[in-house]
Design a protein around this motif. Structure first.
Motif, short mmCIF file in Angstrom:
data_model
loop_
_atom_site.label_atom_id
_atom_site.label_comp_id
_atom_site.label_asym_id
_atom_site.label_seq_id
_atom_site.Cartn_x
_atom_site.Cartn_y
_atom_site.Cartn_z
N GLU A 125 50.23 3.33 -12.44
CA GLU A 125 51.44 3.78 -13.12
C GLU A 125 51.19 5.19 -13.63
OE1 GLU A 125 54.00 2.75 -17.17
OE2 GLU A 125 52.41 1.40 -16.53
N ALA A 126 52.11 6.09 -13.39
CA ALA A 126 52.06 7.46 -13.90
C ALA A 126 53.50 7.90 -14.11
CB ALA A 126 51.32 8.39 -12.96
N VAL A 127 54.02 7.64 -15.29
CA VAL A 127 55.39 7.98 -15.63
C VAL A 127 55.35 8.88 -16.86
CG1 VAL A 127 57.65 7.09 -16.32
CG2 VAL A 127 56.23 5.78 -14.74
N ALA A 128 55.93 10.07 -16.74
CA ALA A 128 55.93 11.03 -17.84
C ALA A 128 57.31 11.13 -18.45
CB ALA A 128 55.48 12.40 -17.36
N ILE A 129 57.34 11.17 -19.76
CA ILE A 129 58.58 11.30 -20.52
C ILE A 129 58.46 12.54 -21.39
CG2 ILE A 129 60.12 10.22 -22.19
CD1 ILE A 129 58.82 7.52 -21.32
N ALA A 130 59.41 13.46 -21.24
CA ALA A 130 59.42 14.66 -22.07
C ALA A 130 59.92 14.30 -23.46
CB ALA A 130 60.33 15.72 -21.44
N ALA A 131 59.15 14.70 -24.47
CA ALA A 131 59.55 14.43 -25.85
C ALA A 131 60.70 15.37 -26.23
CB ALA A 131 58.36 14.64 -26.79
N SER A 132 61.81 14.80 -26.63
CA SER A 132 62.96 15.62 -27.00
C SER A 132 62.92 16.02 -28.47
CB SER A 132 64.27 14.86 -26.71
OG SER A 132 64.34 13.69 -27.48
N ALA A 133 62.08 15.37 -29.26
CA ALA A 133 61.95 15.69 -30.68
C ALA A 133 60.66 15.08 -31.19
CB ALA A 133 63.14 15.14 -31.47
N GLY A 134 60.25 15.49 -32.37
CA GLY A 134 59.05 14.95 -32.99
C GLY A 134 58.68 15.79 -34.19
N LEU A 135 57.65 15.37 -34.89
CA LEU A 135 57.15 16.12 -36.04
C LEU A 135 56.60 17.45 -35.53
CD1 LEU A 135 56.55 16.01 -39.10
CD2 LEU A 135 54.31 15.07 -38.50
N PRO A 136 57.17 18.58 -35.94
CA PRO A 136 56.74 19.87 -35.38
C PRO A 136 55.23 20.13 -35.47
CG PRO A 136 58.78 20.15 -36.58
CD PRO A 136 58.30 18.74 -36.86
N ALA A 137 54.62 19.79 -36.59
CA ALA A 137 53.18 20.03 -36.73
C ALA A 137 52.38 19.19 -35.72
CB ALA A 137 52.73 19.72 -38.15
N TYR A 138 52.81 17.96 -35.45
CA TYR A 138 52.12 17.13 -34.47
C TYR A 138 52.30 17.69 -33.06
CZ TYR A 138 50.48 13.23 -31.70
OH TYR A 138 49.79 12.47 -30.79
N LEU A 139 53.51 18.07 -32.71
CA LEU A 139 53.76 18.64 -31.39
C LEU A 139 52.96 19.92 -31.19
CD1 LEU A 139 57.61 18.00 -31.12
CD2 LEU A 139 55.74 16.61 -30.18
N ASP A 140 52.85 20.75 -32.24
CA ASP A 140 52.04 21.97 -32.17
C ASP A 140 50.57 21.62 -31.96
OD1 ASP A 140 54.25 23.59 -32.48
OD2 ASP A 140 53.92 23.92 -34.63
N TRP A 141 50.10 20.55 -32.62
CA TRP A 141 48.72 20.11 -32.46
C TRP A 141 48.45 19.68 -31.01
CZ3 TRP A 141 46.90 15.18 -31.21
CH2 TRP A 141 45.50 15.03 -31.26
N VAL A 142 49.38 18.92 -30.41
CA VAL A 142 49.23 18.51 -29.02
C VAL A 142 49.15 19.74 -28.13
CG1 VAL A 142 50.33 17.35 -27.05
CG2 VAL A 142 50.34 16.25 -29.31
N ARG A 143 50.02 20.70 -28.36
CA ARG A 143 50.01 21.93 -27.56
C ARG A 143 48.69 22.67 -27.71
NH1 ARG A 143 55.22 22.35 -30.17
NH2 ARG A 143 56.80 21.62 -28.68
N ALA A 144 48.18 22.78 -28.93
CA ALA A 144 46.93 23.51 -29.17
C ALA A 144 45.74 22.82 -28.50
CB ALA A 144 46.68 23.64 -30.68
N GLN A 145 45.71 21.48 -28.55
CA GLN A 145 44.59 20.74 -27.98
C GLN A 145 44.58 20.75 -26.46
OE1 GLN A 145 42.13 19.69 -30.05
NE2 GLN A 145 43.46 20.76 -31.46
N THR A 146 45.72 21.00 -25.87
CA THR A 146 45.82 20.96 -24.41
C THR A 146 46.07 22.34 -23.79
OG1 THR A 146 48.16 20.34 -24.62
CG2 THR A 146 46.56 18.55 -24.32
N SER A 147 45.89 23.38 -24.58
CA SER A 147 46.06 24.71 -24.03
C SER A 147 44.86 25.04 -23.14
CB SER A 147 46.19 25.76 -25.15
OG SER A 147 44.95 25.94 -25.79
N GLU A 148 45.02 25.95 -22.23
CA GLU A 148 43.94 26.33 -21.32
C GLU A 148 42.75 26.88 -22.08
OE1 GLU A 148 43.79 26.13 -17.96
OE2 GLU A 148 45.82 25.46 -17.53
N ASP A 149 42.98 27.43 -23.28
CA ASP A 149 41.93 28.07 -24.06
C ASP A 149 41.12 27.10 -24.90
OD1 ASP A 149 42.93 30.47 -23.09
OD2 ASP A 149 44.28 30.72 -24.78
N SER A 150 41.59 25.85 -25.03
CA SER A 150 40.88 24.93 -25.94
C SER A 150 39.71 24.23 -25.29
CB SER A 150 41.83 23.90 -26.51
OG SER A 150 42.41 23.13 -25.50
#
Length: 150
Positions: A125-150
């Motif tokens: 199973e590989a099904v991706a769902i785009a998050a349409s909303a969420g806690l901004p600080a958490y979403l920023d954390w996900v972005r920071a942890q998965t950036s090419e530079d991290s």
């Protein structure tokens, strides 16, 4: 969560798990779907990638690899998921470990490819769902942890 407006809009993303150009779907006689629906996911959009594993060991190995390689910020493992599905013409039932993989749009294809490379199933199973909303600080954390530079 529906009252908070946090339910994501579903988009299906499927990637080939084999390098021979034959997707698992085609190998098993399942109708093909594109790797990405249109439009392509925005690089900064956080995605929830869903998968299941047959046991805790494979779930742990996949989770550690995805997080360790920066392809996921977090992988939540829910043991005790009960799946009922049709496979090769028969209705099957299995107890599985549900994975909830948090990543970003520009890491999604690599995360799916790595998931497929590590997964014991022929057709994971590989099904991706785009998050349409969420806690901004958490979403920023996900972005920071998965950036090419991290």
């Amino acid at each position: 969560m529906a009252g908070l407006g946090l339910l994501p809009t579903a988009r299906l993303f499927v990637a080939s798990c084999r390098g021979d150009g034959i997707t698992p779907a085609r190998a098993h006689g399942v109708r093909e779907r594109p790797i990405y629906t249109h439009p392509m996911p925005d690089a900064d959009t956080v995605h929830l990638l869903l998968s299941t594993c047959p046991d805790a060991e494979s779930a742990e190995a996949i989770a550690r690899a995805l997080v360790g390689e920066g392809l996921a910020a977090c992988v939540t493992r829910w043991p005790g998921a009960h799946s009922l599905y049709r496979w090769n013409g028969a209705v099957e039932s299995a107890e599985e470990v549900q994975l909830l993989i948090k990543t970003r749009g520009d890491r999604l294809e690599a995360a799916i490819a790595r998931l497929c490379a590590l997964h014991p199933y022929d057709l994971p199973e590989a099904v991706a769902i785009a998050a349409s909303a969420g806690l901004p600080a958490y979403l920023d954390w996900v972005r920071a942890q998965t950036s090419e530079d991290s």
